[in-house]
Design a protein around this motif. Sequence first.
Motif: not given
Length: 269
Positions: A1-5, A11-19, A23-32
């Motif tokens: 499984m791929s991972t994005i940081l 919020s905004g673009i960052g949160k929408a991209t995390a979602l 939803s596509e099955g990726w691991n997400v490192i959501a930083t803020m």
Amino acid sequence: MSTILITGASSGIGKATALRFQSEGWNVIATMRDPSVSDLGELDNVLVTWLDVTEPASITEAIHAGTDRFGSIDVLLNNAGYGAYGPLEAFSTDRIRRQFDTNVIGLLEVTKAVLPQMRARRAGTIVNISSIGGQITLPLGTLYHGTKFAVEGLSEALHYELEPLGIRVRIVEPGMIRTDFGGRSFDFAMGEDLTDYAPTAAAMGRLFGRLASNPSAPELVADVIWQAVTVPGDQLRFRAGSDAIDLLDRRKTQDDATFIGGIKALMNE
């Protein structure tokens, strides 16, 4: 499984991209900067963690936390940033530095921190969020546009530098997006003694209102980021929003006098 940081994922673009990536099955490192405000951690395969791009220690900690949880980082999305607008004279040196530290130096520091593992694997993608403001300028945007023009240049140079190592660089250029850019992500300065700039500020307000009258949703930018990451090939720049396509096409085909004259005409309507 791929991972994005993702930086700036609250919020905004960052949160929408995390979602979108989750939803596509990726691991997400959501930083803020303030993880306590986020509900993203309730989702499967999402790690919410502190990262302030102006704090080197937080960059190191976030990357360690992400790799400990998910392994290697396959994609970095440099999204954190804000816009400083107003006459140059109105900004202290500290505020000038803060704009460049966040939008440029912070981006470079996060990229530097992720590159060793991508270089070791000879694989990875770096997506830098620029703006139509990285190709065109608006009045009183000396600082903001300076940073976004810098993002365009450094990203293009990195494209040459990293491509032989199997690492791709992508630039995403959103137009006006329905985010909090005019709120906590907006730093406006106008000193009481700088009344000479008041007519330009008033005209800028009218122009900004027209350009932002029909903003695109953050989810649209997330879709473009998904394309930038997943579409094969060597395309460097991806536009997000019909206004971005229109304005950047005009900037590309018109000479300076024509394009800048058009911006001035919009200001005076």
